[in-house]
Design an enzyme around this catalytic site. Structure first.
Site, PDB file in Angstrom:
ATOM      1  N   CYS A 115      41.645  29.482  40.665  1.00  0.00           N
ATOM      2  CA  CYS A 115      40.167  29.531  41.317  1.00  0.00           C
ATOM      3  C   CYS A 115      38.852  29.918  40.625  1.00  0.00           C
ATOM      4  CB  CYS A 115      40.592  31.540  41.388  1.00  0.00           C
ATOM      5  SG  CYS A 115      41.106  32.361  42.055  1.00  0.00           S
ATOM      6  N   HIS A 261      32.971  33.138  42.620  1.00  0.00           N
ATOM      7  CA  HIS A 261      34.300  32.879  43.611  1.00  0.00           C
ATOM      8  C   HIS A 261      34.451  34.262  44.632  1.00  0.00           C
ATOM      9  CE1 HIS A 261      38.346  32.920  44.655  1.00  0.00           C
ATOM     10  NE2 HIS A 261      39.231  33.164  43.397  1.00  0.00           N
ATOM     11  N   ASN A 291      40.078  34.651  49.891  1.00  0.00           N
ATOM     12  CA  ASN A 291      40.000  34.092  49.427  1.00  0.00           C
ATOM     13  C   ASN A 291      40.461  32.853  49.351  1.00  0.00           C
ATOM     14  OD1 ASN A 291      40.282  33.159  46.500  1.00  0.00           O
ATOM     15  ND2 ASN A 291      41.123  35.423  46.070  1.00  0.00           N
TER      16      ASN A 291
HETATM   17  N1  ACO Z   1      48.717  46.564  53.132  1.00  0.00           N
HETATM   18  C1  ACO Z   1      49.137  47.668  53.791  1.00  0.00           C
HETATM   19  N2  ACO Z   1      49.349  47.705  52.239  1.00  0.00           N
HETATM   20  C2  ACO Z   1      49.706  47.718  51.385  1.00  0.00           C
HETATM   21  C3  ACO Z   1      49.820  46.340  51.345  1.00  0.00           C
HETATM   22  C4  ACO Z   1      49.743  46.022  52.677  1.00  0.00           C
HETATM   23  N3  ACO Z   1      49.062  44.293  52.733  1.00  0.00           N
HETATM   24  N4  ACO Z   1      49.334  45.905  50.076  1.00  0.00           N
HETATM   25  C5  ACO Z   1      50.224  46.541  49.578  1.00  0.00           C
HETATM   26  N5  ACO Z   1      50.774  47.980  49.802  1.00  0.00           N
HETATM   27  C6  ACO Z   1      50.579  48.984  49.212  1.00  0.00           C
HETATM   28  C7  ACO Z   1      51.855  48.945  48.090  1.00  0.00           C
HETATM   29  O1  ACO Z   1      53.084  48.556  48.709  1.00  0.00           O
HETATM   30  C8  ACO Z   1      51.263  50.415  47.765  1.00  0.00           C
HETATM   31  O2  ACO Z   1      51.860  50.915  48.758  1.00  0.00           O
HETATM   32  P1  ACO Z   1      52.568  52.584  47.708  1.00  0.00           P
HETATM   33  O3  ACO Z   1      51.433  53.112  47.268  1.00  0.00           O
HETATM   34  O4  ACO Z   1      52.901  53.284  48.719  1.00  0.00           O
HETATM   35  O5  ACO Z   1      53.559  51.828  46.916  1.00  0.00           O
HETATM   36  C9  ACO Z   1      49.235  51.029  48.073  1.00  0.00           C
HETATM   37  O6  ACO Z   1      49.447  50.022  48.845  1.00  0.00           O
HETATM   38  C10 ACO Z   1      49.435  50.204  46.468  1.00  0.00           C
HETATM   39  O7  ACO Z   1      49.133  48.911  46.307  1.00  0.00           O
HETATM   40  P2  ACO Z   1      48.930  48.123  45.145  1.00  0.00           P
HETATM   41  O8  ACO Z   1      49.649  46.575  45.412  1.00  0.00           O
HETATM   42  O9  ACO Z   1      49.183  49.636  43.574  1.00  0.00           O
HETATM   43  O10 ACO Z   1      48.066  47.368  45.336  1.00  0.00           O
HETATM   44  P3  ACO Z   1      45.789  47.759  44.935  1.00  0.00           P
HETATM   45  O11 ACO Z   1      45.060  49.205  45.217  1.00  0.00           O
HETATM   46  O12 ACO Z   1      46.481  47.251  43.568  1.00  0.00           O
HETATM   47  O13 ACO Z   1      45.505  46.777  46.128  1.00  0.00           O
HETATM   48  C11 ACO Z   1      45.087  44.196  45.840  1.00  0.00           C
HETATM   49  C12 ACO Z   1      46.286  45.146  45.874  1.00  0.00           C
HETATM   50  C13 ACO Z   1      43.699  44.166  47.211  1.00  0.00           C
HETATM   51  C14 ACO Z   1      45.315  42.788  45.329  1.00  0.00           C
HETATM   52  C15 ACO Z   1      43.944  44.785  44.161  1.00  0.00           C
HETATM   53  O14 ACO Z   1      45.289  44.762  43.610  1.00  0.00           O
HETATM   54  C16 ACO Z   1      42.765  43.282  44.092  1.00  0.00           C
HETATM   55  O15 ACO Z   1      42.255  43.373  44.304  1.00  0.00           O
HETATM   56  N6  ACO Z   1      43.369  42.729  42.997  1.00  0.00           N
HETATM   57  C17 ACO Z   1      42.814  41.907  42.642  1.00  0.00           C
HETATM   58  C18 ACO Z   1      43.525  40.617  42.682  1.00  0.00           C
HETATM   59  C19 ACO Z   1      42.374  39.476  43.305  1.00  0.00           C
HETATM   60  O16 ACO Z   1      41.390  39.852  44.188  1.00  0.00           O
HETATM   61  N7  ACO Z   1      43.294  38.565  43.867  1.00  0.00           N
HETATM   62  C20 ACO Z   1      42.528  37.396  44.987  1.00  0.00           C
HETATM   63  C21 ACO Z   1      43.310  36.129  44.097  1.00  0.00           C
HETATM   64  S1  ACO Z   1      43.131  35.849  42.165  1.00  0.00           S
HETATM   65  C22 ACO Z   1      41.555  35.433  42.128  1.00  0.00           C
HETATM   66  O17 ACO Z   1      41.254  35.125  43.165  1.00  0.00           O
HETATM   67  C23 ACO Z   1      41.025  36.252  41.241  1.00  0.00           C
END
Ligand code: ACO
Length: 334
Positions: A115, A261, A291
């Site tokens: 990234c 980004h 992304n």
């Molecule tokens: N659709 C529906 N439900 C989902 C999905 C989906 N696509 N993905 C995960 N879930 C569910 C999980 O199973 C979990 O369910 P549970 O509570 O019953 O176990 C619940 O949603 C929460 O899951 P988490 O993985 O803990 O979700 P979180 O709230 O952390 O959100 C996310 C995930 C959006 C990836 C978040 O952590 C985030 O934005 N992190 C930053 C990472 C990022 O931006 N990465 C980009 C790439 S790296 C970069 O460019 C910097």
């Protein structure tokens, strides 16, 4: 000492639009979850047979950037290509694009900083121009994510985020006040496994991957500790923007346009709030492209410039954070 400036910008995204609704037919997800957590409404994916690849999309973006810079492609002294999704294991996309552009010989360098790849690439280009070694450097960020995502429930928190596309910039020696003021780069390898794709590699070769790994831990799909990435991203984004501003005796009040980004709209909004920037001072397009990793900043920068949102004399700040972890910023007087 010489300085560099951005002379031309270009972008390319595949025509194929994939909505959140489309993804919900492949895995258990829904529009509400994706938009609430990431801000993403749709992304572009290469369609089999449409002729696109990481190098091909990079070529299309580069062609536009070169045309807009009004330099002859023969005057490009160096190509810097940032991607985590190259067409070949080796050689890199830099030489592919050189061939596609029809440039006989010139150095071509691939950057592997995910990234932060475009920010690292701009920094490399800027250093070569500053020393006087080169006058014109082509920097490209391009990604074909869709070719390597796990479209099942196992990876749904990763696969809904990423999209395909490319952006490019021509950096040239500046003869006026318009210039890159500074670039700032960092990395912290202790987080290597928190956002990664391990194989195929010399450590994880294909037959071993298939033989040794249980279904739930397949090393040829991206893995991400989302919450840890989020927490580190907001800290490092803030630090590296402040570092760039302080280095140039500037403050957040001096920022005219911030182009982060496009990791996640919630990360951008957090930074916007922290730096007390108005909506018109921050450019986001993750809603329509997802992304696109190394391509996200040059695509956003190109669109902001095309829309007339960046004017001569503006202070433009680019910042990125991603896998490695790596992060960086670029401070530009446009
Ligand atoms: N659709 C529906 N439900 C989902 C999905 C989906 N696509 N993905 C995960 N879930 C569910 C999980 O199973 C979990 O369910 P549970 O509570 O019953 O176990 C619940 O949603 C929460 O899951 P988490 O993985 O803990 O979700 P979180 O709230 O952390 O959100 C996310 C995930 C959006 C990836 C978040 O952590 C985030 O934005 N992190 C930053 C990472 C990022 O931006 N990465 C980009 C790439 S790296 C970069 O460019 C910097």
């Amino acid at each position: 000492m010489y300085h560099s400036k951005i002379l031309g910008l270009g972008k390319y995204v595949p025509e194929n639009v994939v909505t959140n609704e489309d993804l919900s037919k492949l895995m258990t997800t829904n529009d509400e979850w994706i938009q609430e957590r990431t801000g993403i409404k749709e992304r572009r994916h290469i369609k089999k047979g449409d002729g696109n690849s990481t190098a091909e999309m990079g070529f299309k973006a580069a062609k536009q950037a070169i045309e807009r810079s009004e330099i002859d492609k023969k005057d490009i002294d160096l190509i810097v290509f940032a991607t985590l999704s190259p067409d070949y294991y080796f050689p890199g996309c830099g030489v592919q694009i050189q061939e596609k552009l029809g440039i006989d010989t010139c150095p071509a360098l691939d950057v592997r900083n995910q990234c932060s790849g475009f920010v690292y690439g701009i920094s490399v280009a800027d250093q070569f121009i500053k020393t006087g070694m080169y006058k014109n450097v082509l920097v490209i960020g391009s990604e074909n994510h869709s070719g390597g995502l796990d479209m099942t429930d196992r990876s749904r928190h990763v696969s809904v985020i990423f999209g395909d596309g490319a952006g490019a910039a021509v950096l040239s020696r500046s003869n006026d006040d318009s210039k890159i003021l500074s670039t700032h780069l960092h990395s912290e390898g202790k987080f290597i496994d928190e956002l990664s794709l391990r194989g195929p590699s010399t450590e994880y070769w294909v037959p071993e991957i298939i033989a040794d790994n249980p279904q739930e831990d397949i090393p040829y799909y991206p893995k991400m500790n989302g919450q840890l990435v989020f927490k580190n991203a907001i800290v490092r984004f803030s630090e590296v923007i402040n570092e760039g501003l302080q280095h140039n005796n500037l403050t957040k009040e001096d920022i005219d346009m911030f182009i982060p980004h496009q990791a996640n709209l919630r990360i951008s909004q957090y930074i916007q709030q922290k730096f007390q920037l108005k909506d018109e001072q921050v450019y986001n397009n993750i809603q329509k492209y997802g992304n696109t990793t190394a391509a996200s900043i040059p695509i956003a920068l190109t669109e902001a410039w095309e829309d007339g949102l960046i004017q001569r004399g503006d202070l433009v700040v680019l910042a990125a954070f991603g896998s490695g972890f790596t992060w960086g910023s670029v401070i530009i007087r446009w």
